[in-house]
Scaffold this motif. Sequence first.
Motif, PDB file in Angstrom:
ATOM      1  N   TRP A   9      43.581  60.146  27.635  1.00 55.68           N
ATOM      2  CA  TRP A   9      43.127  59.033  28.457  1.00 55.68           C
ATOM      3  C   TRP A   9      43.474  57.728  27.737  1.00 55.68           C
ATOM      4  O   TRP A   9      42.994  57.465  26.642  1.00 55.68           O
ATOM      5  N   GLN A  10      44.325  56.923  28.359  1.00 60.89           N
ATOM      6  CA  GLN A  10      44.755  55.666  27.772  1.00 60.89           C
ATOM      7  C   GLN A  10      44.611  54.547  28.803  1.00 60.89           C
ATOM      8  O   GLN A  10      45.545  54.247  29.553  1.00 60.89           O
ATOM      9  N   PRO A  11      43.449  53.940  28.871  1.00 67.39           N
ATOM     10  CA  PRO A  11      43.226  52.885  29.870  1.00 67.39           C
ATOM     11  C   PRO A  11      44.031  51.634  29.567  1.00 67.39           C
ATOM     12  O   PRO A  11      44.369  51.350  28.413  1.00 67.39           O
ATOM     13  N   ASP A  12      44.338  50.885  30.609  1.00 70.02           N
ATOM     14  CA  ASP A  12      45.039  49.611  30.442  1.00 70.02           C
ATOM     15  C   ASP A  12      44.150  48.621  29.698  1.00 70.02           C
ATOM     16  O   ASP A  12      42.938  48.577  29.915  1.00 70.02           O
ATOM     17  N   ALA A  13      44.753  47.840  28.827  1.00 68.80           N
ATOM     18  CA  ALA A  13      43.997  46.826  28.098  1.00 68.80           C
ATOM     19  C   ALA A  13      43.512  45.749  29.064  1.00 68.80           C
ATOM     20  O   ALA A  13      44.227  45.352  29.993  1.00 68.80           O
ATOM     21  N   LEU A  14      42.305  45.285  28.866  1.00 68.98           N
ATOM     22  CA  LEU A  14      41.742  44.220  29.696  1.00 68.98           C
ATOM     23  C   LEU A  14      42.155  42.865  29.126  1.00 68.98           C
ATOM     24  O   LEU A  14      42.211  42.674  27.914  1.00 68.98           O
ATOM     25  N   TYR A  15      42.455  41.939  30.026  1.00 63.26           N
ATOM     26  CA  TYR A  15      42.926  40.629  29.576  1.00 63.26           C
ATOM     27  C   TYR A  15      42.509  39.556  30.582  1.00 63.26           C
ATOM     28  O   TYR A  15      42.563  39.766  31.790  1.00 63.26           O
ATOM     29  N   LEU A  16      42.093  38.417  30.046  1.00 67.20           N
ATOM     30  CA  LEU A  16      41.751  37.254  30.863  1.00 67.20           C
ATOM     31  C   LEU A  16      42.642  36.085  30.481  1.00 67.20           C
ATOM     32  O   LEU A  16      42.926  35.879  29.305  1.00 67.20           O
ATOM     33  N   ASN A  17      43.062  35.326  31.486  1.00 67.86           N
ATOM     34  CA  ASN A  17      43.743  34.065  31.199  1.00 67.86           C
ATOM     35  C   ASN A  17      42.941  32.937  31.851  1.00 67.86           C
ATOM     36  O   ASN A  17      42.043  33.187  32.662  1.00 67.86           O
ATOM     37  N   PRO A  18      43.219  31.695  31.498  1.00 67.63           N
ATOM     38  CA  PRO A  18      42.426  30.576  32.033  1.00 67.63           C
ATOM     39  C   PRO A  18      42.369  30.538  33.560  1.00 67.63           C
ATOM     40  O   PRO A  18      41.341  30.177  34.145  1.00 67.63           O
ATOM     41  N   ILE A  59      39.871  33.139  34.764  1.00 70.62           N
ATOM     42  CA  ILE A  59      38.504  32.705  34.451  1.00 70.62           C
ATOM     43  C   ILE A  59      38.020  31.717  35.504  1.00 70.62           C
ATOM     44  O   ILE A  59      36.854  31.738  35.912  1.00 70.62           O
ATOM     45  N   GLN A  60      38.914  30.848  35.974  1.00 69.30           N
ATOM     46  CA  GLN A  60      38.560  29.879  37.003  1.00 69.30           C
ATOM     47  C   GLN A  60      38.367  30.544  38.368  1.00 69.30           C
ATOM     48  O   GLN A  60      37.515  30.134  39.153  1.00 69.30           O
ATOM     49  N   GLU A  61      39.134  31.577  38.649  1.00 71.05           N
ATOM     50  CA  GLU A  61      39.139  32.179  39.983  1.00 71.05           C
ATOM     51  C   GLU A  61      37.993  33.170  40.216  1.00 71.05           C
ATOM     52  O   GLU A  61      37.524  33.325  41.343  1.00 71.05           O
ATOM     53  N   ILE A  62      37.541  33.859  39.176  1.00 69.00           N
ATOM     54  CA  ILE A  62      36.535  34.914  39.354  1.00 69.00           C
ATOM     55  C   ILE A  62      35.165  34.301  39.625  1.00 69.00           C
ATOM     56  O   ILE A  62      34.756  33.334  38.976  1.00 69.00           O
ATOM     57  N   ASP A  63      34.459  34.872  40.580  1.00 71.35           N
ATOM     58  CA  ASP A  63      33.104  34.417  40.905  1.00 71.35           C
ATOM     59  C   ASP A  63      32.114  35.131  39.984  1.00 71.35           C
ATOM     60  O   ASP A  63      31.441  36.086  40.359  1.00 71.35           O
ATOM     61  N   TRP A  64      32.033  34.648  38.745  1.00 69.88           N
ATOM     62  CA  TRP A  64      31.219  35.299  37.723  1.00 69.88           C
ATOM     63  C   TRP A  64      29.740  35.358  38.115  1.00 69.88           C
ATOM     64  O   TRP A  64      29.058  36.358  37.861  1.00 69.88           O
TER      65      TRP A  64
END
Length: 272
Positions: free
Chosen positions: A71-80, A83-88
């Motif tokens: 099992w090799q999940p894709d690495a999680l990554y955020l860019n600016p 961060i602006q687009e997600i409704d946290w």
Amino acid sequence: MFSRAVNIHFPEQQQMFTLLSIDCDNAPNSCRLALKHCQPFFQPGERVNFHRSGIDIGDDKRIDLSRCTRWQPDALYLNPQRIQEIDWQTVAQIIQASVKHSSSLFYFRSDNIFYQEMSRLLQLHRAKLILALQEGNCSAIENEMTALLGLGVGLTPSGDDYLAGLSAVLFIDGHPAQHYRSLFISVLARRKNKTTLLSVITLREAIEQRFRESIHEFLYHVINGEQKPIQQFINEIKKIGSSSGCDMLCGMADAFAMTRPDGGNHVNQDCD
């Protein structure tokens, strides 16, 4: 020793390897077996030997790894931009609504005085840790982490599970709070005697962005803006342990709320 999971302890490395039943999701340092229940097959104290093609347990069991799939999940990554687009804030509210009436010790509502006090302390140090992270106060962060470590009951106390959930979000590559990662690692290394070995390993792995498949899938969908299926992933996370999943979700909810790019937080500050 549990019916669906067996922990193999390596004292020299201060590490554990887990054998999981087929009904469990994938996890770091683990191997899923084609078994519904592990309890009838494995006994505490049996000698374990690892080989290139498998694992020998006791005198009568061998697990063949030659046909296993890694099992090799894709690495999680955020860019600016993400961060602006997600409704946290909305994601945080969905989680909070799901755990508020759950088994989480953070929301204990019975008349047991011992658990009431533990719940009060969890909420107190939770709030203080959030404030310390927002203000970039490293001394306060260390104090509140230390207070939360080992706070709770079971093999992974609620305070530790909360920190694991918080870490799973704050230390995603590209997150503005990622620079606190070294501080979390340092505090855990110095205060690990406050809690259980399993809890230390779980939190250490979460800080290093290694966690259960259900948690990875949840975070992956949030990061990619796919909110429609996230409730089903939240429900899967809630099944982890007796209350561990719910306590981790409390940490994730707080981390999501702190990630708002609207000026309402300061998680990108350096420590004072």
